[in-house]
Design a protein around this motif. Sequence first.
Motif, PDB file in Angstrom:
ATOM      1  N   ASP A 146      24.535  -8.391   9.339  1.00  0.00           N
ATOM      2  CA  ASP A 146      23.911  -8.266   8.015  1.00  0.00           C
ATOM      3  C   ASP A 146      24.033  -6.838   7.492  1.00  0.00           C
ATOM      4  N   ALA A 147      23.804  -5.870   8.362  1.00  0.00           N
ATOM      5  CA  ALA A 147      23.905  -4.465   7.953  1.00  0.00           C
ATOM      6  C   ALA A 147      25.346  -4.100   7.610  1.00  0.00           C
ATOM      7  N   ILE A 148      26.280  -4.629   8.377  1.00  0.00           N
ATOM      8  CA  ILE A 148      27.697  -4.372   8.112  1.00  0.00           C
ATOM      9  C   ILE A 148      28.086  -4.965   6.757  1.00  0.00           C
ATOM     10  N   SER A 149      27.661  -6.189   6.496  1.00  0.00           N
ATOM     11  CA  SER A 149      27.950  -6.840   5.212  1.00  0.00           C
ATOM     12  C   SER A 149      27.324  -6.070   4.052  1.00  0.00           C
ATOM     13  N   ASN A 150      26.099  -5.599   4.241  1.00  0.00           N
ATOM     14  CA  ASN A 150      25.424  -4.829   3.199  1.00  0.00           C
ATOM     15  C   ASN A 150      26.176  -3.533   2.925  1.00  0.00           C
ATOM     16  N   ARG A 151      26.624  -2.856   3.977  1.00  0.00           N
ATOM     17  CA  ARG A 151      27.413  -1.633   3.826  1.00  0.00           C
ATOM     18  C   ARG A 151      28.651  -1.911   2.992  1.00  0.00           C
ATOM     19  N   ASN A 152      29.362  -2.964   3.342  1.00  0.00           N
ATOM     20  CA  ASN A 152      30.591  -3.299   2.624  1.00  0.00           C
ATOM     21  C   ASN A 152      30.309  -3.618   1.155  1.00  0.00           C
ATOM     22  N   PHE A 153      29.231  -4.326   0.898  1.00  0.00           N
ATOM     23  CA  PHE A 153      28.862  -4.637  -0.483  1.00  0.00           C
ATOM     24  C   PHE A 153      28.573  -3.353  -1.259  1.00  0.00           C
ATOM     25  N   LEU A 154      27.768  -2.472  -0.675  1.00  0.00           N
ATOM     26  CA  LEU A 154      27.401  -1.233  -1.367  1.00  0.00           C
ATOM     27  C   LEU A 154      28.622  -0.372  -1.673  1.00  0.00           C
ATOM     28  N   ILE A 155      29.566  -0.363  -0.761  1.00  0.00           N
ATOM     29  CA  ILE A 155      30.762   0.455  -0.959  1.00  0.00           C
ATOM     30  C   ILE A 155      31.718  -0.178  -1.970  1.00  0.00           C
ATOM     31  N   HIS A 156      31.894  -1.481  -1.894  1.00  0.00           N
ATOM     32  CA  HIS A 156      32.924  -2.128  -2.697  1.00  0.00           C
ATOM     33  C   HIS A 156      32.417  -2.781  -3.983  1.00  0.00           C
ATOM     34  N   GLN A 157      31.151  -3.155  -4.016  1.00  0.00           N
ATOM     35  CA  GLN A 157      30.586  -3.765  -5.229  1.00  0.00           C
ATOM     36  C   GLN A 157      29.430  -2.929  -5.778  1.00  0.00           C
ATOM     37  N   TYR A 158      29.585  -1.623  -5.722  1.00  0.00           N
ATOM     38  CA  TYR A 158      28.522  -0.711  -6.158  1.00  0.00           C
ATOM     39  C   TYR A 158      28.084  -0.961  -7.600  1.00  0.00           C
ATOM     40  N   ASP A 159      28.962  -1.545  -8.412  1.00  0.00           N
ATOM     41  CA  ASP A 159      28.607  -1.818  -9.798  1.00  0.00           C
ATOM     42  C   ASP A 159      27.797  -3.113  -9.953  1.00  0.00           C
ATOM     43  N   GLU A 160      27.557  -3.798  -8.857  1.00  0.00           N
ATOM     44  CA  GLU A 160      26.804  -5.061  -8.890  1.00  0.00           C
ATOM     45  C   GLU A 160      25.476  -4.975  -8.126  1.00  0.00           C
ATOM     46  N   ILE A 161      25.060  -3.782  -7.762  1.00  0.00           N
ATOM     47  CA  ILE A 161      23.844  -3.624  -6.965  1.00  0.00           C
ATOM     48  C   ILE A 161      22.625  -4.057  -7.777  1.00  0.00           C
ATOM     49  N   ASP A 162      21.826  -4.915  -7.180  1.00  0.00           N
ATOM     50  CA  ASP A 162      20.560  -5.357  -7.754  1.00  0.00           C
ATOM     51  C   ASP A 162      19.471  -4.531  -7.081  1.00  0.00           C
ATOM     52  N   ARG A 163      18.810  -3.679  -7.851  1.00  0.00           N
ATOM     53  CA  ARG A 163      17.825  -2.748  -7.279  1.00  0.00           C
ATOM     54  C   ARG A 163      16.602  -3.456  -6.705  1.00  0.00           C
ATOM     55  N   GLU A 164      16.275  -4.623  -7.167  1.00  0.00           N
ATOM     56  CA  GLU A 164      15.180  -5.394  -6.570  1.00  0.00           C
ATOM     57  C   GLU A 164      15.567  -5.807  -5.144  1.00  0.00           C
ATOM     58  N   ILE A 165      16.813  -6.210  -4.976  1.00  0.00           N
ATOM     59  CA  ILE A 165      17.285  -6.609  -3.644  1.00  0.00           C
ATOM     60  C   ILE A 165      17.382  -5.399  -2.732  1.00  0.00           C
ATOM     61  N   SER A 166      17.915  -4.291  -3.246  1.00  0.00           N
ATOM     62  CA  SER A 166      18.022  -3.108  -2.377  1.00  0.00           C
ATOM     63  C   SER A 166      16.633  -2.590  -2.003  1.00  0.00           C
ATOM     64  N   TRP A 167      15.661  -2.710  -2.926  1.00  0.00           N
ATOM     65  CA  TRP A 167      14.288  -2.330  -2.577  1.00  0.00           C
ATOM     66  C   TRP A 167      13.772  -3.216  -1.443  1.00  0.00           C
ATOM     67  N   GLY A 168      14.035  -4.506  -1.514  1.00  0.00           N
ATOM     68  CA  GLY A 168      13.609  -5.418  -0.458  1.00  0.00           C
ATOM     69  C   GLY A 168      14.248  -5.076   0.878  1.00  0.00           C
ATOM     70  N   THR A 169      15.507  -4.692   0.842  1.00  0.00           N
ATOM     71  CA  THR A 169      16.176  -4.289   2.080  1.00  0.00           C
ATOM     72  C   THR A 169      15.494  -3.068   2.679  1.00  0.00           C
ATOM     73  N   LEU A 170      15.225  -2.078   1.839  1.00  0.00           N
ATOM     74  CA  LEU A 170      14.575  -0.855   2.317  1.00  0.00           C
ATOM     75  C   LEU A 170      13.144  -1.113   2.787  1.00  0.00           C
ATOM     76  N   SER A 171      12.379  -1.842   1.985  1.00  0.00           N
ATOM     77  CA  SER A 171      10.939  -1.958   2.251  1.00  0.00           C
ATOM     78  C   SER A 171      10.570  -3.041   3.248  1.00  0.00           C
ATOM     79  N   VAL A 172      11.413  -4.055   3.406  1.00  0.00           N
ATOM     80  CA  VAL A 172      11.089  -5.152   4.320  1.00  0.00           C
ATOM     81  C   VAL A 172      12.031  -5.148   5.519  1.00  0.00           C
ATOM     82  N   ASP A 173      13.312  -5.304   5.238  1.00  0.00           N
ATOM     83  CA  ASP A 173      14.280  -5.440   6.330  1.00  0.00           C
ATOM     84  C   ASP A 173      14.334  -4.192   7.209  1.00  0.00           C
TER      85      ASP A 173
END
Length: 122
Positions: free
Chosen positions: A70-97
Amino acid sequence: MMDRRTAKELLHVEGWLARSAEIVARGKDAYLSDAMLQEAGDSLMMKLGEAAGRLDRLDVPAPNGVQWSDAISNRNFLIHQYDEIDREISWGTLSVDLAGWQRAVTELVAQANDAIDRDQRG
């Protein structure tokens, strides 16, 4: 017994998780309104994803509640789809996961500290 390379990687993970907790401590509103905090969170998640890949290649089993993939997939998404980042989802990753990761890696971090201490004693 844990080797030095694995131990060092886990200690990096511990530090990045602590920094992500600092972002979370500032609160969701601060995160959503501050591009610098968002970029910092992205950087930490990318580093954690890279570390997860390294740990997976070192055959370190992920602790309960953690999926290296999951962390590897998230890394790849952030690097390659940086223009599609949903800040609500990234907040959930930081605050929960990642908060869950912090608890889950406690034993591995203790083993890493022991391995580094043994290595330094000779």
